[in-house]
Enzyme design. Structure first.
Site, PDB file in Angstrom:
ATOM      1  CD  GLU A  12      10.496  29.784   6.200  1.00 40.46           C
ATOM      2  OE1 GLU A  12      10.465  28.614   5.298  1.00 40.46           O
ATOM      3  OE2 GLU A  12       9.748  30.657   5.731  1.00 40.46           O
TER       4      GLU A  12
ATOM      5  CE  LYS B 218      12.396  31.193   3.516  1.00 41.57           C
ATOM      6  NZ  LYS B 218      12.029  30.789   2.240  1.00 41.57           N
TER       7      LYS B 218
HETATM    8  P1  13P Z   1       7.937  34.521   1.260  1.00 43.13           P
HETATM    9  O1  13P Z   1       9.082  35.105   0.878  1.00 43.13           O
HETATM   10  O2  13P Z   1       6.780  34.979   0.175  1.00 43.13           O
HETATM   11  O3  13P Z   1       7.557  34.783   2.648  1.00 43.13           O
HETATM   12  O4  13P Z   1       8.102  32.988   1.118  1.00 43.13           O
HETATM   13  C1  13P Z   1       9.124  32.279   1.492  1.00 43.13           C
HETATM   14  C2  13P Z   1       8.802  31.015   2.093  1.00 43.13           C
HETATM   15  O5  13P Z   1       9.562  30.133   1.699  1.00 43.13           O
HETATM   16  C3  13P Z   1       7.877  30.643   3.263  1.00 43.13           C
HETATM   17  O6  13P Z   1       7.908  29.460   3.655  1.00 43.13           O
END
Ligand code: 13P
Length: 338
Positions: free
Chosen positions: A176, A218
């Site tokens: 991510e 992500k």
């Molecule tokens: P949000 O969809 O609220 O951005 O959270 C996703 C997430 O896992 C952030 O690390």
């Protein structure tokens, strides 16, 4: 690399399914609870997650749920471990393994995500506790002179080290890299920074021998900064996001599951749907939303057991809408029909 990682990754983003990010750290869930005037205690955190995970039919639109360390060890009111409860509903349990974004030396205003120390041992424990995948969030901020190449390189390297350690332990890594939407930057600048970030991340994954087939990306979407005067519309966000993903993300990646990053829940759904309506994407495009899935259920729950049915109905609705968006079959009109 074993087929198992690829099978798990594919199940996390199976057609019409996405991921619920319920991995808020104790501090972050406290800020969410402040908004509904609920005290941040262990029993309240357990009750809130119990409400989410006992929602009937969540396996219809969720392939996975990301948990926090404390939650992975907690039980439902009837004594069933959350991990078992999720598995029984066909939802894979995952675990946040990063230790948060910390100041990056010599780079004022920037961070690098920590948590590599002892990560192999922690991953082995999480596998024993039943986790099938993991998450690590890197944060890239856009500012007048940000991001620096130092921050891009440090965060890409940490993400890749994390992903390799996870795969060696048998966990699918969710990779991510979040480019923040805070600030007044244009969508054009977001596009450039996101493309730069993703290129650096995939080069680092290659150098660290990470299996792309056993990974889920992500990313954030390419959108206008929150305070930018020109707010790009849904079609533009979809086209720009898919364009740079096609430039930077190899087709071998098992799936892409977006974060919502502060977008309103319905806008996050509309963006995902528009990207899938473009069609012809080499990877499944799905969701891994935290706030965009939980805002309404959290508000409806408000800390009271009596509100559980209403809160679960709110989660079911949002989950179904996003499940349809992951197939490109959503329309705004469906919101009011519910
Ligand atoms: P949000 O969809 O609220 O951005 O959270 C996703 C997430 O896992 C952030 O690390």
């Amino acid at each position: 690399m074993s087929n198992t990682l690829n099978e798990i990754a594919k199940a996390m983003v199976a057609p019409g399914k996405g991921i619920l990010a319920a991995d808020e750290s104790t501090g972050t869930i406290g800020r969410r609870f402040d908004g509904i005037h609920v005290e941040n205690t262990e029993p309240n955190r357990r009750a809130y997650r119990d409400m989410l995970f006992t929602t009937k039919g969540i396996g219809d639109y969720l392939g996975g749920v990301i948990l926090y360390d404390e939650t992975l060890r907690q039980k439902s009111a009837d004594g069933t471990a959350f991990v078992d409860l999720l598995n029984r509903n066909g939802v894979l349990p995952g675990i946040k393994v990063d230790a948060g974004a910390k100041p990056l030396a010599f780079c004022p205003g920037e961070t690098v995500t920590e948590g590599l120390d002892n990560l192999p041992a922690r991953c082995n424990e999480y596998v024993k506790l039943g986790a099938k995948f993991a998450k690590w969030r890197a944060v890239i901020d856009i500012g007048a002179d940000l991001p620096s190449s130092t921050s891009i390189a440090a965060n890409a390297h940490a993400l890749a080290r994390y992903a390799a350690i996870c795969q060696e332990a048998g966990l699918v890594p969710i990779v991510e890299p979040e480019v923040l939407m805070d600030g007044d930057h244009t969508i054009e600048r977001c596009e450039l920074v996101t493309e730069w970030t993703l290129n650096a991340v995939f080069e680092a994954l290659y150098m660290n021998r990470v299996s792309l087939e056993g990974s889920v990306l992500k990313p954030s979407m390419v959108i206008s900064g929150k305070k930018c005067a020109r707010q790009a519309g849904v079609e533009e966000v979809a086209e720009r996001t898919v364009r740079i993903l096609k430039r930077t993300v190899p087709a071998a990646v098992a799936g892409i599951a977006f974060l919502s990053g502060g977008q309103s829940d319905e806008v996050a759904t509309a963006h995902l749907d528009a990207m899938n309506k473009l069609g012809n994407n080499p990877w499944p495009l799905s969701f891994s939303y935290g706030r965009a899935l939980q805002q309404k259920p959290l508000k409806a729950w408000a800390g009271s057991a009596a509100n559980v049915p209403a809160a679960q109905a709110a989660l079911t609705h949002r989950g179904r809408m996003n499940g349809l968006a992951a197939l490109g079959r959503y329309s705004a009109g469906m919101e009011s029909q519910a």
